[in-house]
Design a protein around this motif. Structure first.
Motif, PDB file in Angstrom:
ATOM      1  N   GLU A  79       0.822  -1.205   0.000  1.00 28.13           N
ATOM      2  CA  GLU A  79       0.000   0.000   0.000  1.00 28.13           C
ATOM      3  C   GLU A  79       0.859   1.260   0.000  1.00 28.13           C
ATOM      4  O   GLU A  79       0.575   2.220  -0.721  1.00 28.13           O
ATOM      5  CB  GLU A  79      -0.924   0.016   1.215  1.00 28.13           C
ATOM      6  N   LEU A  80       1.911   1.245   0.801  1.00 23.39           N
ATOM      7  CA  LEU A  80       2.802   2.396   0.864  1.00 23.39           C
ATOM      8  C   LEU A  80       3.541   2.594  -0.453  1.00 23.39           C
ATOM      9  O   LEU A  80       3.726   3.723  -0.910  1.00 23.39           O
ATOM     10  CB  LEU A  80       3.784   2.236   2.022  1.00 23.39           C
ATOM     11  N   VAL A  81       3.951   1.508  -1.069  1.00 24.04           N
ATOM     12  CA  VAL A  81       4.634   1.589  -2.360  1.00 24.04           C
ATOM     13  C   VAL A  81       3.704   2.185  -3.414  1.00 24.04           C
ATOM     14  O   VAL A  81       4.105   3.055  -4.200  1.00 24.04           O
ATOM     15  CB  VAL A  81       5.142   0.198  -2.795  1.00 24.04           C
ATOM     16  N   VAL A  82       2.447   1.754  -3.422  1.00 19.65           N
ATOM     17  CA  VAL A  82       1.476   2.269  -4.392  1.00 19.65           C
ATOM     18  C   VAL A  82       1.241   3.755  -4.163  1.00 19.65           C
ATOM     19  O   VAL A  82       1.208   4.551  -5.111  1.00 19.65           O
ATOM     20  CB  VAL A  82       0.154   1.476  -4.313  1.00 19.65           C
ATOM     21  N   GLU A  83       1.097   4.173  -2.902  1.00 23.09           N
ATOM     22  CA  GLU A  83       0.894   5.590  -2.606  1.00 23.09           C
ATOM     23  C   GLU A  83       2.093   6.419  -3.044  1.00 23.09           C
ATOM     24  O   GLU A  83       1.929   7.500  -3.617  1.00 23.09           O
ATOM     25  CB  GLU A  83       0.635   5.783  -1.118  1.00 23.09           C
ATOM     26  N   CYS A  84       3.298   5.939  -2.786  1.00 20.53           N
ATOM     27  CA  CYS A  84       4.500   6.666  -3.192  1.00 20.53           C
ATOM     28  C   CYS A  84       4.601   6.747  -4.712  1.00 20.53           C
ATOM     29  O   CYS A  84       4.993   7.785  -5.266  1.00 20.53           O
ATOM     30  CB  CYS A  84       5.749   5.999  -2.607  1.00 20.53           C
ATOM     31  N   LEU A  85       4.252   5.679  -5.397  1.00 24.62           N
ATOM     32  CA  LEU A  85       4.285   5.673  -6.854  1.00 24.62           C
ATOM     33  C   LEU A  85       3.277   6.668  -7.431  1.00 24.62           C
ATOM     34  O   LEU A  85       3.607   7.437  -8.344  1.00 24.62           O
ATOM     35  CB  LEU A  85       4.004   4.269  -7.378  1.00 24.62           C
ATOM     36  N   ILE A  86       2.073   6.671  -6.894  1.00 25.12           N
ATOM     37  CA  ILE A  86       1.068   7.629  -7.370  1.00 25.12           C
ATOM     38  C   ILE A  86       1.522   9.059  -7.106  1.00 25.12           C
ATOM     39  O   ILE A  86       1.395   9.935  -7.975  1.00 25.12           O
ATOM     40  CB  ILE A  86      -0.294   7.338  -6.700  1.00 25.12           C
ATOM     41  N   SER A  87       2.073   9.318  -5.940  1.00 24.94           N
ATOM     42  CA  SER A  87       2.571  10.660  -5.626  1.00 24.94           C
ATOM     43  C   SER A  87       3.699  11.071  -6.561  1.00 24.94           C
ATOM     44  O   SER A  87       3.761  12.218  -7.014  1.00 24.94           O
ATOM     45  CB  SER A  87       3.064  10.723  -4.182  1.00 24.94           C
ATOM     46  N   ALA A  88       4.594  10.143  -6.857  1.00 24.10           N
ATOM     47  CA  ALA A  88       5.704  10.449  -7.763  1.00 24.10           C
ATOM     48  C   ALA A  88       5.201  10.754  -9.168  1.00 24.10           C
ATOM     49  O   ALA A  88       5.686  11.685  -9.818  1.00 24.10           O
ATOM     50  CB  ALA A  88       6.693   9.289  -7.792  1.00 24.10           C
ATOM     51  N   VAL A  89       4.231   9.994  -9.655  1.00 22.40           N
ATOM     52  CA  VAL A  89       3.683  10.229 -10.995  1.00 22.40           C
ATOM     53  C   VAL A  89       2.993  11.585 -11.053  1.00 22.40           C
ATOM     54  O   VAL A  89       3.190  12.355 -12.010  1.00 22.40           O
ATOM     55  CB  VAL A  89       2.714   9.095 -11.396  1.00 22.40           C
ATOM     56  N   ILE A  90       2.204  11.918 -10.045  1.00 25.63           N
ATOM     57  CA  ILE A  90       1.521  13.214 -10.025  1.00 25.63           C
ATOM     58  C   ILE A  90       2.521  14.357  -9.947  1.00 25.63           C
ATOM     59  O   ILE A  90       2.394  15.365 -10.663  1.00 25.63           O
ATOM     60  CB  ILE A  90       0.515  13.270  -8.858  1.00 25.63           C
ATOM     61  N   THR A  91       3.528  14.221  -9.111  1.00 16.74           N
ATOM     62  CA  THR A  91       4.546  15.263  -8.986  1.00 16.74           C
ATOM     63  C   THR A  91       5.309  15.437 -10.290  1.00 16.74           C
ATOM     64  O   THR A  91       5.525  16.568 -10.750  1.00 16.74           O
ATOM     65  CB  THR A  91       5.521  14.924  -7.845  1.00 16.74           C
ATOM     66  N   PHE A  92       5.725  14.339 -10.901  1.00 19.91           N
ATOM     67  CA  PHE A  92       6.464  14.413 -12.161  1.00 19.91           C
ATOM     68  C   PHE A  92       5.614  15.059 -13.248  1.00 19.91           C
ATOM     69  O   PHE A  92       6.100  15.924 -13.989  1.00 19.91           O
ATOM     70  CB  PHE A  92       6.904  13.008 -12.589  1.00 19.91           C
ATOM     71  N   THR A  93       4.345  14.674 -13.328  1.00 19.01           N
ATOM     72  CA  THR A  93       3.461  15.235 -14.353  1.00 19.01           C
ATOM     73  C   THR A  93       3.277  16.738 -14.162  1.00 19.01           C
ATOM     74  O   THR A  93       3.358  17.510 -15.128  1.00 19.01           O
ATOM     75  CB  THR A  93       2.089  14.527 -14.315  1.00 19.01           C
ATOM     76  N   SER A  94       3.058  17.156 -12.936  1.00 11.65           N
ATOM     77  CA  SER A  94       2.854  18.589 -12.702  1.00 11.65           C
ATOM     78  C   SER A  94       4.140  19.382 -12.958  1.00 11.65           C
ATOM     79  O   SER A  94       4.083  20.488 -13.507  1.00 11.65           O
ATOM     80  CB  SER A  94       2.356  18.830 -11.280  1.00 11.65           C
TER      81      SER A  94
END
Length: 111
Positions: A79-94
């Protein structure tokens, strides 16, 4: 002599209370809000059955099956890995959108 004392007091700088007072009260407010958030999560997950997709990106793992135990904090969960991955994708996209806007502005204004 009193003029000497007042000028020394004026140049002494801020006291510890003036420096650390706002930090202390900010910590108190943050601690209270964190407790409220944890209570809301606990109450929500004990009363409602969500789909597995919602539980994958939530604090379900820490709040219900392992409530009060510090052992799960020693390992990285899926769960933590998935949350970190989603956060990284959103940050990179923005950030890439910001870079794109800078590039478009540079070509439009001829900079």
């Amino acid at each position: 002599m009193s003029a000497n004392v007042t000028s020394a007091a004026a140049t002494a700088g801020p006291t510890y209370a003036q420096i650390f007072g706002p930090v202390f009260w900010g910590f108190c407010v943050a601690l209270m809000l964190c407790g409220v958030s944890a209570l809301q999560g606990y109450l929500y997950f004990t009363r409602y059955n969500d789909k597995i997709g919602v539980r994958l990106v939530s604090i379900y793992y820490y709040m219900l099956p392992h409530f009060g135990s510090f052992a799960p904090l020693n390992a990285v969960t899926k769960e933590l890995v998935v949350e970190c991955l989603i956060s990284a994708v959103i940050t990179f996209t923005s950030q890439m959108y910001f870079v794109y806007q800078l590039h478009v502005g540079k070509t439009v204004f001829g900079l």
